[in-house]
Motif scaffolding. Structure first.
Motif, short mmCIF file in Angstrom:
data_model
loop_
_atom_site.label_atom_id
_atom_site.label_comp_id
_atom_site.label_asym_id
_atom_site.label_seq_id
_atom_site.Cartn_x
_atom_site.Cartn_y
_atom_site.Cartn_z
N ARG A 29 0.87 -1.18 0.00
CA ARG A 29 0.00 0.00 0.00
C ARG A 29 0.89 1.22 0.00
NH1 ARG A 29 -2.09 4.27 2.50
NH2 ARG A 29 -4.33 4.61 2.62
N GLY A 30 0.72 2.08 -1.00
CA GLY A 30 1.57 3.25 -1.11
C GLY A 30 0.76 4.52 -1.26
N THR A 31 1.22 5.58 -0.59
CA THR A 31 0.55 6.88 -0.63
C THR A 31 1.48 7.92 -1.25
OG1 THR A 31 -0.75 6.36 1.33
CG2 THR A 31 -0.50 8.69 0.79
N SER A 32 0.93 8.76 -2.09
CA SER A 32 1.64 9.85 -2.76
C SER A 32 2.76 9.28 -3.63
CB SER A 32 2.13 10.89 -1.76
OG SER A 32 2.46 12.10 -2.43
N PHE A 33 4.01 9.70 -3.46
CA PHE A 33 5.02 9.17 -4.37
C PHE A 33 5.24 7.68 -4.19
CE2 PHE A 33 7.10 11.97 -7.38
CZ PHE A 33 7.70 11.03 -8.21
N ALA A 34 4.82 7.14 -3.07
CA ALA A 34 4.88 5.68 -2.91
C ALA A 34 3.87 4.99 -3.83
CB ALA A 34 4.63 5.29 -1.46
N SER A 35 2.95 5.76 -4.42
CA SER A 35 2.08 5.17 -5.45
C SER A 35 2.89 4.88 -6.70
CB SER A 35 0.91 6.10 -5.77
OG SER A 35 1.34 7.27 -6.45
N TYR A 36 3.85 5.73 -7.01
CA TYR A 36 4.77 5.46 -8.11
C TYR A 36 5.64 4.25 -7.77
CZ TYR A 36 8.66 5.87 -11.34
OH TYR A 36 9.62 5.58 -12.28
N PHE A 37 6.26 4.30 -6.58
CA PHE A 37 7.17 3.22 -6.17
C PHE A 37 6.44 1.87 -6.10
CE2 PHE A 37 9.27 6.84 -3.68
CZ PHE A 37 10.17 7.11 -4.69
N GLY A 38 5.23 1.88 -5.59
CA GLY A 38 4.47 0.63 -5.49
C GLY A 38 4.11 0.05 -6.83
N THR A 39 3.82 0.92 -7.78
CA THR A 39 3.51 0.46 -9.13
C THR A 39 4.75 -0.16 -9.76
OG1 THR A 39 1.82 2.17 -9.29
CG2 THR A 39 2.52 1.15 -11.34
N VAL A 40 5.92 0.46 -9.53
CA VAL A 40 7.18 -0.12 -10.00
C VAL A 40 7.39 -1.49 -9.38
CG1 VAL A 40 9.71 0.13 -9.84
CG2 VAL A 40 8.30 2.09 -10.50
N ALA A 41 7.15 -1.60 -8.08
CA ALA A 41 7.33 -2.89 -7.39
C ALA A 41 6.37 -3.94 -7.93
CB ALA A 41 7.14 -2.71 -5.88
N VAL A 54 -2.75 1.79 -4.24
CA VAL A 54 -2.10 3.09 -4.19
C VAL A 54 -3.15 4.17 -3.95
CG1 VAL A 54 -0.16 2.35 -5.61
CG2 VAL A 54 -2.14 3.40 -6.71
N TYR A 55 -2.72 5.25 -3.31
CA TYR A 55 -3.63 6.28 -2.80
C TYR A 55 -2.95 7.63 -2.95
CZ TYR A 55 -6.19 8.85 0.88
OH TYR A 55 -6.92 9.76 1.59
N ALA A 56 -3.72 8.66 -3.32
CA ALA A 56 -3.16 10.02 -3.46
C ALA A 56 -1.95 9.96 -4.39
CB ALA A 56 -2.78 10.60 -2.10
N VAL A 57 -2.21 9.78 -5.66
CA VAL A 57 -1.24 9.24 -6.60
C VAL A 57 -0.27 10.26 -7.19
CG1 VAL A 57 -2.79 7.37 -7.20
CG2 VAL A 57 -2.88 9.49 -8.52
N CYS A 58 0.85 9.73 -7.67
CA CYS A 58 1.83 10.46 -8.47
C CYS A 58 2.10 9.62 -9.71
CB CYS A 58 3.12 10.70 -7.68
SG CYS A 58 2.95 11.92 -6.37
N HIS A 59 1.28 9.81 -10.71
CA HIS A 59 1.35 8.99 -11.92
C HIS A 59 1.76 9.78 -13.17
CE1 HIS A 59 -1.65 5.86 -10.12
NE2 HIS A 59 -0.40 5.60 -9.79
N GLU A 60 1.95 11.08 -13.04
CA GLU A 60 2.29 11.88 -14.22
C GLU A 60 3.67 11.51 -14.74
OE1 GLU A 60 2.64 16.53 -15.67
OE2 GLU A 60 2.63 16.10 -13.53
N PRO A 61 3.80 11.10 -16.00
CA PRO A 61 5.13 10.82 -16.54
C PRO A 61 6.04 12.04 -16.42
CG PRO A 61 3.41 10.01 -18.02
CD PRO A 61 2.73 10.83 -16.97
#
Length: 196
Positions: A29-41, A54-61
């Motif tokens: 479970r990742g919040t904010s930039f951890a949404s990017y990191f969690g998606t990588v994982a 993931v929650y409160a996301v950072c998905h912008e390329p």
């Protein structure tokens, strides 16, 4: 840009070594930039993760908005964490922060909870990312919510986002089937779901 999967793999190794931990039911479970990191994982670890939320996301390329439009503290903190002291050099690194090329590698169920008016990562990038994920997925967007998914009517009147995430993990760990869907939580707290 992609080594968080190594950090998560190390955490999984440790957890799987513990006799009191069910190593078959480990999630991220990742919040904010951890949404990017969690998606990588999730993209890099295959079936080692039972689920990723993931929650409160950072998905912008390239993370342009959070690093160049929002408060400079976001960029400064990330530079510090990533070991950069030269902003020009860092600016050549940020285009590599792009989940689109790896989204199709995710195999575990994926939940994304986002604010429709996220000021740090425009929501259109989250919609685009979720379209690229082939695994079972659920996107929940709260109308009017910003990055923190805070006190707006859709959050106050709709399903509590933290409870939603917890219940979703319970279902994944119980091997309940899931339908890939987009859920829009409107300002009256009504959830409208459409299938992917």
């Amino acid at each position: 840009e992609d080594n968080h999967k190594d950090a998560v793999a190390a955490a999984l190794d440790y957890l799987e070594s513990r006799p009191e931990i069910d190593g078959r039911n480990l999630g991220y479970r990742g919040t904010s930039f951890a949404s990017y990191f969690g998606t990588v994982a999730a993209a890099g670890l295959g079936d080692r993760l039972k689920a990723c939320a993931v929650y409160a996301v950072c998905h912008e390329p390239g993370a342009h908005t959070i690093f160049n439009v929002a408060s400079p503290t976001f960029k400064m903190r990330f530079m510090y964490m990533a070991g950069y002291t030269d902003e020009d050099v860092f600016d050549t690194f940020t285009p590599k922060l792009d989940l689109r090329p790896i989204a199709h590698k995710i195999t575990c169920p994926y939940l994304c909870v986002a604010g429709g008016d996220d000021e740090l990562s425009p929501i259109e990038h989250t919609y685009d990312l979720l379209e690229r994920i082939i695994a079972p997925k659920r996107l929940v967007v709260y109308e009017g919510a910003r990055h923190a998914i805070g006190p707006v009517p859709s959050v106050a009147l709709g399903e509590n986002p933290h409870n939603l995430i917890a219940d979703w993990f319970v279902d994944r760990f119980a091997d309940k089937p899931m339908t890939s869907e987009k859920v829009y939580m409107d300002s009256l707290g009504r959830a409208t779901a459409t299938q992917y």
